[in-house]
Design a protein around this motif. Structure first.
Motif: not given
Lengths: 104, 556
Positions: B85-89, B128-129, B176-180, B374-376
Motif C-alpha cells: 500500500f502506497t503513499t498515493r492510497q 482524500a482524507d 489536514d490529513r491529506a497533505a493537500i 491512508s497515505h501514511e
C-alpha cells in the motif's frame, strides 16, 4: 579489474536476465558473456539491439562487473539487488531460487 | 460507497479489452516497446528491477470488503502473496507477469476497480482524507467531490497529455490529513459563515526535486464551481506549463515562475469565460453523488463505553492500542480504527493476502463493510462500535495487525526504494526497519510522542521525506548509499518543507543519527506535551545540528 556484461528484463514476465556466452538469455549472472575490451563491449551493445528487435527482452543495459574467482560481482548495488532480489525479502527473487536449489 | 453505473462498467470493460489486445500485440511483436510503453503505463503497468509492477487505483482510498478480498486473491494467484500500500492510497503488486495483466484487470473490473490514472501525464487518482465521512472533526465528507473529480478527469480529452502528472487531494477537515498543500491542486472543503459548503483552493504544491508548499488562490469557492474552476486551473497549466524540461514541468514551477498573483489572474480570467457553462454543477447532480457517501445507519451502541473501560483496565496492551490507533468518530458510540501496517521491524505498507482477507472479513462484520487506505501506508476501519473494539483488536492480533503505533516514531512512511524501484538510488525499507527496531519498545515510543519519519530512496520523494518531521533522503555517492536528513517538515495544515541538516550519513550511521536527533529533542523539549515538531519550530535547527555534527566538541 572491471569488465562488462549485458543485462535486461525478459519481455513476458519482466525477470532480470543476462546474456550468456551461448547467446541465450540466462536467469542468473553465472555464465554471462564477459566483455574485456572495447570491441567486445560494442558486440554486447549490438547483441542488445538485436535482442530488443527480436522481442525477447526490454531495458537492455551494459553493466560493470568484477570477476571474483569464478563469480561475477556487479559493481553497483542496484545491479547486485537485481541479481539477487530484494534485500528485505530473502525468500523472494533469484536468491530464493538459489537457496531452495542448494537445499534440495 | 460509490457504485459503478452502466457507463462506468462499460468504460472500464472497454479499457480492459483494449489493453488485452495491446498486450497480445506486444507479445506477438506487433508493437515495439517504444510503442507499448505509454500504453502499459496508462494501465498502471511499470517495469521495476525484478519484474513488472502493477499499480491499482483505490480512488480516494475507499474500498469494500469484497474489493479487499479481490486484492488478496490477486496477490495470491498472480503475485507472491502480498501487496504494497502506497503513499498515493494505491496498492502495488511487485511480481505480476505481463501476460497475466489482462486477467488481473478483468478480475479488478469484476469488483469495480482498475489501474487507470495511476501513471502518465494525466490527472492522477484523486486522494482524500482517510478518515473522511467518519472523523468527528470534519465539516463535510470530501469524497463526493473526489468522485466528481474522478468522473470528470477520467479520459478527459483535453487533459490526457499534460506537461507532467497532476495530483489533486481533498480534505473536509481543518486538520489536514491529506497533505493537500503538497499537491498540484489542494482542496479544503469547509463551511462559510452562512453555513454553505465551498472550497479553499491551493495550487502549485509538490515534493520531488523542487519541493514547494502550495499557494492559496481562493479562500471560498462555491461547490457548483468546482469543475469550472478546476478546468480553468488545469487549462492555464496545460497551455503554459513547460514541456521542454521534465524537471520543470509541474504546475509548481509554473506558479513559482509566473508568480501567485499573476497565475491567479490568469485562472480567474479563464474561469470567467467558462464559469456558467455545462460544467457548472447543479445541486441535484451533487446530491446524487453525495447519496453514495451518506453516513451509514449505525445503531446506537452505548454499552461500549463501560465495556471499554473494563477491557482497558484488564489489558495494558489493548489500552495502548485504543489510545494510539482509535480516533473520534462523528457518532460517539463509534471509533475510527487505524490498522498499522508498520509492525516493529516490518516493511511499511506491505500486507499479505491472508492479512488482506482478515481485514476484509473484519470490515464486513464490524465496520459497515468499509476500509480505507491512508497515505501514511496504513489501513483504516472507519465505523467500528466502541463495543466491538476488543473483538476487532483480538482479531487483528491473530495476524500481526494490532501494532499500537499510529503517529508514533515507528509509524514510518517509506517508498519501495532500491529493493524494487528502477528509479531509486538507495534503499528505504531497511532503514525504516532498523529505525523501527531501535525505537520499538512501547514505553520509549510513548515517551517520544508524535514524530513522523518519512524516507525516500530518490529525489522523486514518493516517501514524502520533505514533509517528515524527520525526513530521510537516500542518494548514491561513489557507489555507496548515503542518507541526507531534513528536519521540521510537515504535511498538515501548517505545511512546511524540512530543512537539510548538513552532510549525509552512511547506511551504518543513519540510525544512530536519528537517535542523536531524538535524544536531543528529549533533552530540549519544554515538557512531554511539546512534540518534536513544536520543539523544532521553537528552537530551529541549531541544537540538532550541534548534536549531529559537533559530537567531538560535545564530548570535550
Amino acid at each position: 579489474m572491471s569488465v562488462k556484461v549485458l543485462t535486461a528484463n525478459r519481455l513476458t514476465d519482466g525477470e532480470a536476465v543476462w546474456l550468456g556466452a551461448n547467446g541465450d538469455w540466462l536467469d542468473h549472472i553465472d555464465g554471462a558473456l564477459v566483455a574485456r575490451h572495447a570491441e567486445a563491449v560494442a558486440a554486447l551493445e549490438e547483441a542488445g539491439k538485436a535482442a530488443i528487435k527480436s522481442n525477447l527482452v526490454i531495458d537492455v543495459n551494459v553493466i560493470d562487473v568484477e570477476e571474483r574467482g569464478t563469480n561475477l560481482y556487479p559493481l553497483r548495488l542496484r545491479e547486485r539487488i537485481r541479481q539477487l532480489g530484494p534485500t528485505i525479502r530473502l525468500d523472494l527473487g533469484k536468491q530464493a531460487e538459489k537457496t531452495s536449489a542448494n537445499a534440495a | 460507497m460509490y457504485r459503478y453505473d452502466e457507463f462506468d462498467h462499460a468504460f472500464v470493460s472497454a479499457r480492459v479489452e483494449q489493453f488485452k489486445d495491446q498486450v497480445e500485440r506486444r507479445l506477438a511483436g506487433e508493437l515495439t516497446e517504444e510503442q507499448f510503453r505509454p500504453l502499459r503505463l496508462m494501465n498502471g503497468v511499470y517495469l521495476q528491477l525484478h519484474a513488472y509492477m502493477l499499480r491499482v487505483a483505490i480512488p480516494y482510498g475507499t474500498l469494500s470488503g469484497r474489493q479487499m478480498h479481490k486484492l488478496a486473491h490477486i496477490a495470491r494467484r498472480y503475485d507472491r502473496g502480498y501487496g504494497h500500500f502506497t503513499t498515493r492510497q494505491n496498492i502495488q503488486y511487485n511480481w505480476p507477469a505481463l501476460s497475466d495483466m489482462p486477467a488481473v484487470l478483468d478480475e479488478l473490473a469484476s469488483v469495480e476497480m482498475h489501474a487507470l490514472q495511476t501513471s502518465g501525464n494525466c490527472i492522477r487518482n484523486v486522494t482524500a482524507d482517510h478518515f473522511a465521512g467518519a472523523a468527528a472533526d470534519e465539516a463535510a465528507d470530501p469524497r463526493p467531490y473526489a468522485e466528481i473529480l474522478r468522473q470528470w478527469s477520467s479520459m478527459h480529452p483535453e487533459f490526457s497529455y499534460l506537461p507532467r502528472k497532476f495530483k489533486i487531494a481533498v480534505t473536509g477537515a481543518d486538520r489536514d490529513r491529506a497533505a493537500i498543500q503538497v499537491h498540484d491542486i489542494g482542496l479544503h472543503l469547509k463551511k462559510n459563515e452562512a453555513g454553505e459548503l465551498g472550497f479553499a483552493v491551493y495550487i502549485g504544491g509538490g515534493q520531488g526535486r523542487t519541493p514547494m508548499v502550495a499557494k492559496k488562490i481562493r479562500d471560498f469557492l462555491p461547490i457548483e464551481d468546482l469543475l469550472t474552476y478546476t478546468t480553468a486551473i488545469v487549462r492555464v497549466y496545460n497551455l503554459n506549463g513547460r514541456r521542454d524540461n521534465k524537471y520543470k514541468a509541474r504546475i509548481k514551477i509554473l506558479v513559482h515562475e509566473t508568480g501567485t498573483e499573476e497565475i491567479t489572474r490568469q485562472v480567474e480570467t479563464e474561469w470567467q469565460a467558462i464559469k456558467d457553462t455545462d460544467l457548472k454543477m447543479p445541486q441535484q447532480d451533487v446530491d446524487a453523488i453525495d447519496n453514495y457517501f451518506r453516513m451509514p445507519n449505525l445503531p446506537q451502541r452505548p454499552e461500549g463505553w463501560s465495556q471499554l473501560a473494563a477491557a482497558r483496565k484488564a489489558d495494558a496492551s489493548f489500552a495502548r492500542w485504543v489510545d494510539q490507533n482509535v480516533t473520534p468518530h462523528k457518532n460517539p458510540d463509534y471509533g475510527v480504527v487505524t490498522i498499522s501496517l508498520k509492525p516493529i521491524g516490518g516493511i511499511p505498507g506491505d500486507a499479505t493476502d491472508a492479512q488482506m482477507d482478515l481485514v476484509a472479513d473484519i470490515a464486513e462484520k464490524f465496520s459497515n463493510d468499509e476500509i480505507r487506505v491512508s497515505h501514511e501506508q496504513n489501513l483504516v476501519l472507519p465505523h467500528v462500535a466502541i463495543a466491538d473494539l476488543r473483538i476487532v483488536y483480538d482479531l487483528l492480533l491473530t495476524d500481526g495487525l494490532a501494532t499500537a503505533n499510529a503517529g508514533l516514531i515507528t509509524d514510518i512512511i517509506a517508498c519501495p526504494g532500491l529493493d524494487y524501484c528502477a528509479l531509486a538510488n538507495a534503499r528505504s525499507i531497511p532503514v525504516a526497519q532498523r529505525i523501527s527496531e531501535r525505537f520499538g519498545k512501547p514505553e520509549r515510543q510513548a515517551d517520544i510522542g508524535e514524530l513522523k519519519i518519512k524516507i525516500s530512496g530518490c529525489i522523486n520523494a514518493c516517501g514524502h521525506h520533505h514533509v517528515g518531521h524527520i525526513g530521510i533522503l537516500g542518494v548514491e555517492k561513489k557507489g555507496e548509499e548515503l542518507y541526507q536528513i531534513s528536519l521540521g517538515g510537515s504535511g498538515d495544515e501548517i505545511c512546511t518543507i524540512g530543512d537539510i541538516t548538513g552532510r549525509g550519513f552512511s547506511s551504518e550511521e543513519i540510525v544512530d543519527a536519528v537517535e542523536t536527533i531524538v535524544d536531543r529533542y528529549l533533552l530540549v523539549r519544554t515538557d512531554k506535551e511539546e512534540n518534536f515538531l513544536a520543539t523544532y519550530r521553537r528552537l530551529g535547527a541549531a541544537p540538532f545540528k550541534d548534536a549531529l555534527y559537533n559530537e567531538t566538541a560535545n564530548a570535550a
